[in-house]
Scaffold this motif. Structure first.
Motif, mmCIF file in Angstrom:
data_model
loop_
_atom_site.group_PDB
_atom_site.id
_atom_site.type_symbol
_atom_site.label_atom_id
_atom_site.label_comp_id
_atom_site.label_asym_id
_atom_site.label_seq_id
_atom_site.Cartn_x
_atom_site.Cartn_y
_atom_site.Cartn_z
ATOM 1 N N LEU A 40 0.840 -1.208 0.000
ATOM 2 C CA LEU A 40 0.000 0.000 0.000
ATOM 3 C C LEU A 40 0.872 1.255 0.000
ATOM 4 C CD1 LEU A 40 -2.707 -1.181 2.486
ATOM 5 C CD2 LEU A 40 -3.092 -0.548 0.134
ATOM 6 N N ASN A 41 2.013 1.199 0.718
ATOM 7 C CA ASN A 41 2.923 2.337 0.720
ATOM 8 C C ASN A 41 3.496 2.596 -0.664
ATOM 9 O OD1 ASN A 41 3.979 4.010 3.025
ATOM 10 N ND2 ASN A 41 3.522 2.095 4.028
ATOM 11 N N ALA A 42 3.828 1.504 -1.383
ATOM 12 C CA ALA A 42 4.366 1.650 -2.737
ATOM 13 C C ALA A 42 3.338 2.331 -3.636
ATOM 14 C CB ALA A 42 4.735 0.280 -3.296
ATOM 15 N N VAL A 43 2.070 1.938 -3.490
ATOM 16 C CA VAL A 43 1.015 2.565 -4.295
ATOM 17 C C VAL A 43 0.929 4.061 -3.993
ATOM 18 C CG1 VAL A 43 -1.460 2.618 -4.647
ATOM 19 C CG2 VAL A 43 -0.290 0.448 -4.501
ATOM 20 N N ASN A 44 1.056 4.418 -2.710
ATOM 21 C CA ASN A 44 0.973 5.829 -2.340
ATOM 22 C C ASN A 44 2.124 6.632 -2.926
ATOM 23 O OD1 ASN A 44 -1.372 6.189 -1.060
ATOM 24 N ND2 ASN A 44 -0.551 6.167 1.006
ATOM 25 N N ILE A 45 3.333 6.039 -2.970
ATOM 26 C CA ILE A 45 4.460 6.746 -3.599
ATOM 27 C C ILE A 45 4.122 7.041 -5.052
ATOM 28 C CG2 ILE A 45 6.874 6.574 -4.286
ATOM 29 C CD1 ILE A 45 7.422 4.922 -1.891
ATOM 30 N N ASN A 46 3.522 6.058 -5.743
ATOM 31 C CA ASN A 46 3.162 6.277 -7.140
ATOM 32 C C ASN A 46 2.150 7.409 -7.280
ATOM 33 O OD1 ASN A 46 4.791 4.452 -8.300
ATOM 34 N ND2 ASN A 46 3.220 2.999 -8.851
ATOM 35 N N PHE A 47 1.098 7.412 -6.428
ATOM 36 C CA PHE A 47 0.085 8.468 -6.518
ATOM 37 C C PHE A 47 0.727 9.838 -6.363
ATOM 38 C CE2 PHE A 47 -3.496 5.487 -5.352
ATOM 39 C CZ PHE A 47 -4.151 5.680 -6.536
ATOM 40 N N LEU A 48 1.610 9.969 -5.347
ATOM 41 C CA LEU A 48 2.213 11.283 -5.088
ATOM 42 C C LEU A 48 3.195 11.660 -6.191
ATOM 43 C CD1 LEU A 48 2.624 11.283 -1.256
ATOM 44 C CD2 LEU A 48 0.952 12.414 -2.652
ATOM 45 N N ALA A 49 3.934 10.673 -6.735
ATOM 46 C CA ALA A 49 4.884 10.992 -7.799
ATOM 47 C C ALA A 49 4.133 11.505 -9.027
ATOM 48 C CB ALA A 49 5.710 9.759 -8.152
ATOM 49 N N PHE A 64 -6.325 10.959 -3.328
ATOM 50 C CA PHE A 64 -6.341 9.504 -3.474
ATOM 51 C C PHE A 64 -5.442 8.852 -2.445
ATOM 52 C CE2 PHE A 64 -8.589 8.891 -7.479
ATOM 53 C CZ PHE A 64 -9.071 7.618 -7.277
ATOM 54 N N ALA A 65 -4.244 9.443 -2.234
ATOM 55 C CA ALA A 65 -3.310 8.861 -1.268
ATOM 56 C C ALA A 65 -3.917 8.872 0.131
ATOM 57 C CB ALA A 65 -1.992 9.625 -1.297
ATOM 58 N N VAL A 71 -8.107 3.591 4.137
ATOM 59 C CA VAL A 71 -8.476 2.192 3.929
ATOM 60 C C VAL A 71 -7.416 1.273 4.528
ATOM 61 C CG1 VAL A 71 -8.952 0.453 2.184
ATOM 62 C CG2 VAL A 71 -9.862 2.734 1.927
ATOM 63 N N ALA A 72 -6.136 1.688 4.456
ATOM 64 C CA ALA A 72 -5.071 0.859 5.046
ATOM 65 C C ALA A 72 -5.245 0.769 6.556
ATOM 66 C CB ALA A 72 -3.709 1.448 4.708
ATOM 67 N N ALA A 73 -5.648 1.880 7.183
ATOM 68 C CA ALA A 73 -5.859 1.847 8.636
ATOM 69 C C ALA A 73 -6.999 0.903 8.977
ATOM 70 C CB ALA A 73 -6.143 3.256 9.145
ATOM 71 N N ALA A 74 -8.108 0.981 8.220
ATOM 72 C CA ALA A 74 -9.242 0.093 8.477
ATOM 73 C C ALA A 74 -8.837 -1.359 8.275
ATOM 74 C CB ALA A 74 -10.399 0.453 7.552
ATOM 75 N N TYR B 45 8.165 11.308 0.547
ATOM 76 C CA TYR B 45 7.038 12.233 0.379
ATOM 77 C C TYR B 45 7.511 13.679 0.505
ATOM 78 C CZ TYR B 45 3.745 8.341 1.006
ATOM 79 O OH TYR B 45 3.040 7.184 0.883
ATOM 80 N N VAL B 46 8.425 13.928 1.466
ATOM 81 C CA VAL B 46 8.935 15.293 1.614
ATOM 82 C C VAL B 46 9.681 15.705 0.350
ATOM 83 C CG1 VAL B 46 10.507 16.751 2.915
ATOM 84 C CG2 VAL B 46 9.048 15.151 4.112
ATOM 85 N N LEU B 47 10.473 14.778 -0.234
ATOM 86 C CA LEU B 47 11.186 15.085 -1.478
ATOM 87 C C LEU B 47 10.200 15.387 -2.602
ATOM 88 C CD1 LEU B 47 14.111 12.521 -1.551
ATOM 89 C CD2 LEU B 47 14.265 14.983 -1.331
ATOM 90 N N LEU B 48 8.984 14.793 -2.536
ATOM 91 C CA LEU B 48 7.959 15.050 -3.550
ATOM 92 C C LEU B 48 7.157 16.310 -3.212
ATOM 93 C CD1 LEU B 48 6.633 11.448 -4.174
ATOM 94 C CD2 LEU B 48 7.487 12.978 -5.912
ATOM 95 N N GLU B 49 7.536 17.025 -2.166
ATOM 96 C CA GLU B 49 6.854 18.250 -1.726
ATOM 97 C C GLU B 49 5.404 17.997 -1.339
ATOM 98 O OE1 GLU B 49 8.034 21.846 -4.099
ATOM 99 O OE2 GLU B 49 9.102 20.294 -5.213
ATOM 100 N N ALA B 50 5.141 16.816 -0.753
ATOM 101 C CA ALA B 50 3.807 16.515 -0.235
ATOM 102 C C ALA B 50 3.918 16.478 1.285
ATOM 103 C CB ALA B 50 3.297 15.189 -0.794
ATOM 104 N N GLU B 51 4.020 17.656 1.910
ATOM 105 C CA GLU B 51 4.301 17.711 3.349
ATOM 106 C C GLU B 51 3.150 17.120 4.148
ATOM 107 O OE1 GLU B 51 3.907 20.474 1.543
ATOM 108 O OE2 GLU B 51 5.939 21.153 1.096
ATOM 109 N N PHE B 52 1.908 17.401 3.706
ATOM 110 C CA PHE B 52 0.753 16.923 4.474
ATOM 111 C C PHE B 52 0.756 15.398 4.552
ATOM 112 C CE2 PHE B 52 -3.747 15.673 4.675
ATOM 113 C CZ PHE B 52 -4.046 16.212 5.894
ATOM 114 N N LEU B 53 1.016 14.772 3.404
ATOM 115 C CA LEU B 53 1.035 13.309 3.397
ATOM 116 C C LEU B 53 2.197 12.775 4.209
ATOM 117 C CD1 LEU B 53 -0.535 10.959 2.035
ATOM 118 C CD2 LEU B 53 -1.304 13.219 1.480
ATOM 119 N N ALA B 54 3.341 13.497 4.210
ATOM 120 C CA ALA B 54 4.487 13.029 4.994
ATOM 121 C C ALA B 54 4.128 12.990 6.471
ATOM 122 C CB ALA B 54 5.694 13.933 4.750
ATOM 123 N N VAL B 55 3.470 14.070 6.947
ATOM 124 C CA VAL B 55 3.084 14.106 8.366
ATOM 125 C C VAL B 55 2.032 13.035 8.647
ATOM 126 C CG1 VAL B 55 2.059 15.522 10.156
ATOM 127 C CG2 VAL B 55 3.710 16.508 8.598
#
Lengths: 103, 164
Positions: A40-49, A64-65, A71-74, B45-55
């Motif tokens: 799930l973490n890998a998927v989130n990296i993709n969404f943010l990238a 989306f992330a 959903v991961a917490a649930a 996430y911080v490197l991607l400038e997504a601070e909210f998601l990092a926290v």
């Protein structure tokens, strides 16, 4: 930008494959759940990238992330509750021994 | 240049921690490696400038999910590292399959041209996220909150001790 998009995608792919290996190869149910969390973490990296490199002006990727996070917490809560319940009744959480439904 | 060095270091750290998570024999060590992986991903996430998601990553994953996993390990600790091994019989096939999947994905991802742009991140991203949760994505947001509530009640019901 200094870091190409494909670097992030390849790191995410590696993380996903490591989690996939964990899900397939571990015998302990809690370890399998850890593998799912890695995927799930890998998927989130993709969404943010993709959010950062393709459409940073719209927060769609971040939204989306956040849903994946919720959903991961649930999933973790219900999965671990199931594992504890199984442990109480069967005294094991080894996946090889939990085969009540085997025909 | 500096960004690239930090990225490569953090990628190596994260992937090493992830490998530790799936290979550690002691389940408790695996959970600690998992915390390291989550921290490494937060730095990405911080490197991607997504601070909210990092926290959020630190608070939700390290603060909540990792703690929950450690509790589950302690509640079912009778088999920590004592049985024949951490891996099942099909681990070799699993390793081959995931290595193959990674090779195919890496080859694909390094070749496909994505329509990237170098636009800067708008300064009000967090504000945008907040207003989209009560605007465009209000129904998914409500469904997610109902899902969390149902999962919480379900977890309590499942883990409850039954008498008689």
């Amino acid at each position: 930008m200094a870091i190409p998009l494909s670097w992030y995608l390849i790191v995410a792919a590696a993380l996903f494959c490591i989690g996939f290996y964990g899900v397939l190869a571990r015998r302990n149910a809690v370890a399998i759940l850890m593998g799912v969390e890695l995927m799930l973490n890998a998927v989130n990296i993709n969404f943010l990238a993709f959010w950062r490199y393709v459409r940073p002006e719209e927060p769609l990727g971040q939204v989306f992330a956040i849903f994946v996070l919720a959903v991961a917490a649930a999933e973790a809560a219900v999965g671990l509750a199931l594992i504890i319940s199984i442990y109480r009744t069967r005294k094991t959480i080894n996946i090889d021994n939990i085969d009540l439904l085997r025909g | 240049m500096l960004q690239q060095v930090i990225f490569i270091l953090m990628a190596i750290f994260t992937l090493g921690m992830a490998l530790g998570t799936v290979t550690a024999r002691n389940l408790f060590h695996a959970a600690l490696f998992l915390v390291g992986t989550f921290a490494g991903v937060a730095v990405l996430y911080v490197l991607l400038e997504a601070e909210f998601l990092a926290v959020s990553q630190v608070v939700v994953y390290i603060g909540a999910i990792a703690t929950l996993i450690i509790f589950a390990i302690m509640l079912s600790r009778s088999m920590m590292g004592k049985e024949a091994g951490a891996m099942n019989k099909q681990w070799l096939f699993a390793a081959g399959g995931s290595a193959l999947l990674f090779i195919v994905l890496a080859m694909l991802l390094s070749k496909v041209p994505f329509a990237t742009q170098v636009a800067p991140v708008p300064p009000d991203t967090i504000e945008q996220i907040g207003s989209s949760f009560v605007g465009v994505y209000v129904i998914p947001f409500e469904v997610a909150s109902v899902l969390l509530l149902v999962a919480l009640i379900g977890a309590i019901m499942l883990a409850r001790e039954r008498h008689g």
